[in-house]
Structure formats: C-alpha cells, structure tokens
Design an enzyme around this catalytic site. Structure first.
Site, PDB file in Angstrom:
ATOM      1  N   HIS A   1       0.792  -1.145   0.137  1.00 56.17           N
ATOM      2  CA  HIS A   1       0.005   0.191   0.172  1.00 56.17           C
ATOM      3  C   HIS A   1       0.893   1.241  -0.079  1.00 56.17           C
ATOM      4  O   HIS A   1       1.849   1.460   0.814  1.00 56.17           O
ATOM      5  CB  HIS A   1      -1.105   0.084   1.307  1.00 56.17           C
ATOM      6  N   PRO A   2       0.482   2.316  -0.936  1.00 54.67           N
ATOM      7  CA  PRO A   2       1.157   3.471  -0.651  1.00 54.67           C
ATOM      8  C   PRO A   2       0.980   4.371   0.370  1.00 54.67           C
ATOM      9  O   PRO A   2      -0.276   4.238   1.035  1.00 54.67           O
ATOM     10  CB  PRO A   2       0.675   4.008  -2.299  1.00 54.67           C
TER      11      PRO A   2
ATOM     12  N   VAL B   1      -2.193   2.047   7.193  1.00 53.29           N
ATOM     13  CA  VAL B   1      -3.274   1.658   5.972  1.00 53.29           C
ATOM     14  C   VAL B   1      -4.627   1.922   6.837  1.00 53.29           C
ATOM     15  O   VAL B   1      -4.850   1.172   8.019  1.00 53.29           O
ATOM     16  CB  VAL B   1      -3.177   0.269   5.508  1.00 53.29           C
TER      17      VAL B   1
END
Ligand code: 2AL
Length: 174
Positions: free
Chosen positions: A67-68, A120
């Site tokens: 995840h960015p 996240v």
C-alpha cells in the site's frame, strides 16, 4: 457485471479485472479464482478474506507494504493506482495544506519506523481530520495489533473496490 458473469470469466479476464481489489496484490484474485462459483459477491469477498487470514504474519505485512502512503510520494509523482488515487482524493489527501502535509509525512515516517510497514486505513470511510487523528493514535500501538488493524482496513478497502466492479445494476461495467 453480476456474480454469474464473474463466475463465467476465464482466469486471465478474472485476474485482469480484479487484480487491484487488494492493492498491488494480483496473486489474491489469481488464488481465489479456483473457489468459483461464488453464490454472491459476499461469498467472493469471504474467499478473499479467508485467503488473507491464513497467511503467516510475514504475508500479512507484505500485503500492508504493497500500500502506498496516504498523501505520500506516489501521490505527488502521479504513481498511484487509479483506485488509490480516487480513494485518497475522496479523503482530501490531494488537497492538504502545507502544514497538514508535513504532519502527515512525519507521522507516516514515524509509523513505518516503528512497525516496518505503512499505516493503512480505508480512506473512503474517513476524512482528513479523522485520518490524522487515527494515524497519530495508532503510532502508539503495538505491532501485532497494528498488523491486525491494518489487515482489517485492507478488507474494507477490498469490499468497496469489489462493490465498484460487481453490482447487479451495472451490467455494462465490463
Ligand atoms: C490507502 C489507499 O491507497 N487507499 C486507501 O483507502 N488507503 N493507503 C493507505 N496507506 O491507507
């Protein structure tokens, strides 16, 4: 596209369509393809969640690492996936003030330093203020709790991405 159309998809089409329901993890749709036929979208979602749940901790952390960062380098350079870009925009991540952006960058960095994977959260279910507040709070948590919490957020993101692709009243979505 409805669930019967999903069940009829050849492997390549299935993986192409669902490749990013879990961010940058096309292995996951590739793995659940063999679980067809699904009786409903919820059934497909459950198959994905079961696949994730039985992964070792290293696999779960690997998913989180795909995840960015929110409001991070990929957003600034235009390197986000389409889904991530839209989610981050919906939570105001593309329009932070300089002060908010600096705070976000510092907290994202601190979080990653502490846990070894990125923070996240399901951006579509939160706004800017909420995300900053949760990020600063979760920085104080423990690694196993954060691993589990991050994976719960991945599942929420996945549910919304699945719903955007598979809806009974969107037969032309394919
Ligand atoms: C993201 C993302 O790309 N979309 C979303 O809802 N959350 N990333 C993140 N680090 O939480």
């Amino acid at each position: 596209m409805d669930i019967s159309a999903v069940n009829a998809l050849p492997y390549e089409d299935f993986v192409n369509i669902f490749e990013n329901v879990v961010e940058r993890c096309p292995l996951i749709p590739a793995a659940v393809w063999t679980r067809r036929p699904f009786v409903s979208l919820g059934d497909m979602e459950a198959a994905i969640n079961e696949f994730i749940d039985v992964l070792p901790d290293s696999g779960k952390e690997g998913i989180l690492r795909c995840h960015p960062d929110l409001a991070g380098r990929d957003l600034r350079s235009g390197a986000l996936t389409r889904e991530s870009r839209e989610e981050q925009a919906s939570a105001g991540m593309a329009a932070l003030s300089a002060g908010e952006a600096a705070r976000m960058a510092r907290l994202n960095h601190d979080y990653k330093e502490r846990f070894g994977f990125p923070f996240v959260i399901c951006a579509r279910m939160n706004d800017k203020a909420n995300i900053l507040q949760q990020l600063s709070q979760r920085c104080l948590s423990a690694r196993p709790a954060e691993r589990a919490r991050g994976i719960e957020e991945v599942k929420k993101i996945c549910r919304l991405r699945l719903q955007a692709l598979v809806l009974p009243d969107a037969p032309n979505k394919l």
